[in-house]
Design an enzyme around this catalytic site. Structure first.
Site, PDB file in Angstrom:
ATOM      1  N   HIS A 206       0.870  -1.181   0.000  1.00 54.11           N
ATOM      2  CA  HIS A 206       0.000   0.000   0.000  1.00 54.11           C
ATOM      3  C   HIS A 206       0.909   1.233   0.000  1.00 54.11           C
ATOM      4  CE1 HIS A 206      -2.783   2.983   1.750  1.00 54.11           C
ATOM      5  NE2 HIS A 206      -3.774   2.178   1.444  1.00 54.11           N
TER       6      HIS A 206
ATOM      7  N   ASP B 154       3.189  -4.547   7.872  1.00 54.64           N
ATOM      8  CA  ASP B 154       1.961  -3.767   7.708  1.00 54.64           C
ATOM      9  C   ASP B 154       0.802  -4.753   7.835  1.00 54.64           C
ATOM     10  OD1 ASP B 154      -0.312  -2.508   6.860  1.00 54.64           O
ATOM     11  OD2 ASP B 154       0.490  -1.824   4.932  1.00 54.64           O
TER      12      ASP B 154
ATOM     13  N   GLN C  36      -4.460  -5.389   6.762  1.00 53.84           N
ATOM     14  CA  GLN C  36      -5.450  -6.266   6.146  1.00 53.84           C
ATOM     15  C   GLN C  36      -5.578  -7.605   6.860  1.00 53.84           C
ATOM     16  OE1 GLN C  36      -7.605  -5.469   3.763  1.00 53.84           O
ATOM     17  NE2 GLN C  36      -6.768  -3.406   3.643  1.00 53.84           N
TER      18      GLN C  36
ATOM     19  N   LYS D 292     -10.559  -0.776  10.595  1.00 56.39           N
ATOM     20  CA  LYS D 292     -10.779  -1.934   9.738  1.00 56.39           C
ATOM     21  C   LYS D 292     -11.156  -3.154  10.562  1.00 56.39           C
ATOM     22  CE  LYS D 292      -7.260  -0.703   6.243  1.00 56.39           C
ATOM     23  NZ  LYS D 292      -8.004   0.155   5.367  1.00 56.39           N
TER      24      LYS D 292
ATOM     25  N   CYS E 140      -4.777   2.603  -3.668  1.00 58.08           N
ATOM     26  CA  CYS E 140      -3.540   3.094  -3.054  1.00 58.08           C
ATOM     27  C   CYS E 140      -2.404   2.090  -3.212  1.00 58.08           C
ATOM     28  CB  CYS E 140      -3.725   3.427  -1.568  1.00 58.08           C
ATOM     29  SG  CYS E 140      -4.917   4.729  -1.309  1.00 58.08           S
TER      30      CYS E 140
END
Lengths: 147, 395
Positions: free
Chosen positions: B110, B186, B189, B212, B354
């Site tokens: 991202h 990261d 997700q 999220k 993104c």
């Protein structure tokens, strides 16, 4: 579905399926690139301007139906027109898209014709930038050639 | 919210990879805290303030348990995951990387895990190397060790926000460490959708966001090993992060306050704590099981109906992917796809998500993306399948 029919009018889909003046022009025609960073749409406008007249215009690139149809309709509207008239049509179009105020400077006889089919886009604010991409790129191109 | 109707029809929210909806207990926890428990934290000694501080710290402890961090001292609250990754680059990176040093990223990051490193690279003269992808959009690990040779940091996503690809985090952390680099994950997700265990991963830092994972917007999480945090300079300066300020300088507060300058998002952290409770009670294995089933169902339903007219990017095996699909449909532009789906209250995202370097590899300027979560169900998938039929009737 009535809403969508308003957005995707037949004349728009026609220009999307069978774009007019799609392609490129060789130099000395001027090429100007525009893009919509948020949606990734990219467009090139080729302009052959001589003696204050847009003798020829082409567009290439890729984008959604609205951006492609709008660019196609734009080329048919401006080809063969004096630069001043092209600017006036562009201004009227941006007024229809609600991104420019009607300051009364555009004569009432500047008509959009078929392009008015894009009126439905105004109801979908995120799509306005798609419709305007080709027009803004055209205006940049006119500025480049000093017309 | 998800019971809401638009135009007299139910909604089908398929944009959870972007942001999730919130259960009542999160909404209630925040509103109850504002009604009955609200006070500034950390500074004042009256009862209400100390109760609020305790509630805030209790939420931190819940987050620490949720990711199996050794200590809540290692959990820092930020504004969002993007700020967390900027914190990693600006604090750790600025202190530890010098001209010619190498940072390794992947082609499926991202922008939030690309741009902070590019900013630092431009300033410091770093070299950035990229882990390529295989033809089916998995990380290509064949040359990983040589790419990592001499690297100081390897920052990568645990799950692609475009493709749903789940990366082998443990293996990637091990490879980073073999090369003497630190591993920054990261987790935006993956953390909302499956079990997170920073110790089992062997990770050094982790960034993820509250919004999220059923929590509110306005709070992100940055986790790092305590020894790293201790050595890192503060990121933002101000109140709350100092132990002493004199005219000629300051000394930093203890962890984690050192990285939480200014009044933090107190209410949002309380909400995040409730979201962690909600997810923990359901169990992340259960969340994952539901999403694998749903992914399987969606993949079959879309392929049975549309065959080669639909291209679903990424892995076909639901065990190897999250419940996030990017797809191309009959050559129709993704904006047009999403516009027609919207008329059926099927909400997908169209765009580059993104992740422009990845989009270039896919060979598209944009894709339509449907992403599901624990509250998504087969009705949502069926609505997507039906609505796509309308796309083909218009274009």
């Amino acid at each position: 579905m009535s809403n969508l029919e308003d957005l995707y009018r037949e004349v728009i889909l026609d220009h999307y399926r069978t774009p007019r003046n799609k392609g490129e022009l060789p130099p000395p025609a001027v090429c100007t690139e525009g893009s919509n960073p948020l949606c990734g749409d990219e467009i090139k406008i080729f302009l052959d301007v001589r003696d204050g007249i847009v003798h020829d215009v082409r567009f290439s690139g890729h984008g959604c139906s609205i951006s492609q149809a709008s660019a196609s309709m734009m080329t048919t509207a401006v080809k063969g027109k004096p630069v001043d008239a092209v600017r006036a049509v562009a201004k009227r179009f941006k007024q229809m898209m609600t991104i420019e105020e009607d300051d009364g400077s555009t004569p009432a006889d500047v008509k959009l014709g078929d392009i008015e089919a894009l009126q439905g886009v105004v109801k979908y604010p995120v799509r306005i930038k798609c419709a305007v991409l080709g027009w803004n790129t055209l205006l940049e191109g006119l500025a480049t050639v000093g017309a | 919210m998800l019971q809401r109707q638009v135009g007299g029809k139910p909604i089908h929210y398929l944009d959870s990879a972007n942001s999730s909806h919130k259960p009542n207990r999160v909404i209630d926890a925040m509103s109850q805290f504002m009604r009955e428990g609200y006070a500034p934290i950390g500074r004042s000694s009256y009862t209400l303030a100390s109760d609020a501080s305790n509630a805030y710290e209790a939420a931190r402890a819940k987050v620490a348990r949720f990711i199996n961090a050794p200590s809540p001292r290692e959990v820092v609250f930020t504004k969002n995951a993007t700020e967390s990754l900027n914190l990693a680059a600006q604090s750790w990176g600025r202190a530890n990387l010098n001209e010619g040093d190498v940072a390794v990223l992947t082609h499926m990051e991202h922008h939030a895990n690309i741009v902070p490193w590019q900013m630092l690279a431009a300033e410091k003269g770093l070299e950035i190397r990229w882990v390529p992808l295989t033809a089916d959009f998995q990380l290509d690990l064949t040359s990983l060790d040589s790419l990592l040779r001499g690297a100081k940091v390897f920052a990568f996503t645990s799950m692609s926000n475009v493709l749903g690809t789940i990366n082998p985090v443990r293996e990637l952390c091990d490879a980073a460490h073999r090369a003497g680099a630190i591993a920054i994950v990261d987790g935006c997700q993956s953390v909302p959708h499956m079990t997170t265990d920073v110790q089992a991963w062997g990770a050094d830092m982790l960034a993820f966001s509250s919004h999220k994972m059923c929590g509110p917007t306005g709070v992100g999480i940055f986790w790092a090993r305590e020894s790293l945090l201790d050595a890192m300079p503060p990121f933002l300066g101000g109140g709350g992060m100092i132990s002493e300020v004199r005219l000629d300088g300051f000394t930093c507060a203890e962890l984690p306050a050192k990285f939480e300058a200014g009044t933090p998002p107190i209410v949002e952290v309380i909400g995040l704590g409730a979201a962690v409770d909600f997810l923990s009670e359901i169990g992340m294995n259960e969340v994952r099981r539901h999403e694998i089933e749903l992914t399987n169902y969606a993949y079959r339903a879309l392929k049975d109906r549309y065959g080669d007219d639909i291209t679903i990017h990424g892995a076909t095996n639901p065990e190897l992917r999250g419940a996030t699909f990017s797809f191309a449909f009959r050559g129709v532009h993704p904006h047009d796809v999403s516009q027609v789906l919207d008329q059926h209250n099927v909400y997908v995202r169209a765009g580059h998500h993104c992740a422009k370097p990845l989009m270039r590899l896919i060979g598209a300027n944009a894709t339509a993306r449907a992403s599901m979560y624990l509250y998504s169900n087969e009705n949502d998938v069926d609505a997507l399948v039906e609505a796509l039929d309308d796309v083909s009737s218009i274009f």
